[in-house]
Scaffold this motif. Structure first.
Motif, PDB file in Angstrom:
ATOM      1  N   ASP A 130       0.821  -1.210   0.000  1.00 37.26           N
ATOM      2  CA  ASP A 130       0.000   0.000   0.000  1.00 37.26           C
ATOM      3  C   ASP A 130       0.859   1.266   0.000  1.00 37.26           C
ATOM      4  OD1 ASP A 130      -2.685  -1.342   2.112  1.00 37.26           O
ATOM      5  OD2 ASP A 130      -2.322  -1.478  -0.046  1.00 37.26           O
ATOM      6  N   SER A 131       1.990   1.205   0.641  1.00 41.24           N
ATOM      7  CA  SER A 131       2.832   2.389   0.795  1.00 41.24           C
ATOM      8  C   SER A 131       3.466   2.858  -0.512  1.00 41.24           C
ATOM      9  CB  SER A 131       3.931   2.128   1.826  1.00 41.24           C
ATOM     10  OG  SER A 131       4.735   1.022   1.413  1.00 41.24           O
TER      11      SER A 131
ATOM     12  N   LYS B 121       1.893   2.041  -3.761  1.00 43.15           N
ATOM     13  CA  LYS B 121       0.920   2.034  -4.850  1.00 43.15           C
ATOM     14  C   LYS B 121       0.790   3.424  -5.470  1.00 43.15           C
ATOM     15  CE  LYS B 121      -2.033  -1.833  -3.414  1.00 43.15           C
ATOM     16  NZ  LYS B 121      -3.340  -2.229  -2.842  1.00 43.15           N
TER      17      LYS B 121
END
Length: 125
Positions: free
Chosen positions: A62-63, A65
């Motif tokens: 997620d960090s 994307k």
């Protein structure tokens, strides 16, 4: 003998870009997951991005994307990680690793059997 060699790390200012390469030898990129872990000082190693060499399925933490893009060139036995809009928290040693094809959907460190020596990425002004 499987060998993974990373290149492309360096020092970059926040907001800058780097492109990492992982050159594989000793096997062909037919049905594997190849990807990148990173380890920041004092922190555990974490998965960043991975790609299936058979169908191109990708995984991103997620960090990263929207900022990082992973790609592969099977003919060249090489996987790339394009890193844009870099932040200081992206700093760390980036390791290329190889695992079985199915692990791309939920990559965990223990499933990856071959590792490169790592390349340092430092994001700082």
């Amino acid at each position: 003998q499987v060998q993974l060699v990373e290149s492309g790390g360096g020092l970059v200012q926040p907001g800058g870009s780097l492109r990492l390469s992982c050159a594989a030898s000793g096997f062909t990129l037919d049905y594997y997951t190849i990807g990148w872990f990173r380890q920041a000082p004092g922190k555990a190693r974490e998965g960043v991005s991975f790609i299936s060499t058979s169908d191109g399925t990708t995984y991103y933490a997620d960090s990263v994307k929207g900022r990082f893009t992973i790609s592969r060139d099977n003919a060249a036995n090489t996987v790339y990680l394009q890193m844009n809009s870099l932040k200081p928290e992206d700093t760390g040693i980036y390791y290329c690793a190889e695992g079985p094809g199915w692990t791309v959907v939920a990559p965990v460190e223990i499933d990856f059997g071959s590792w490169g020596r790592g390349t340092q990425v430092t994001v700082s002004s």
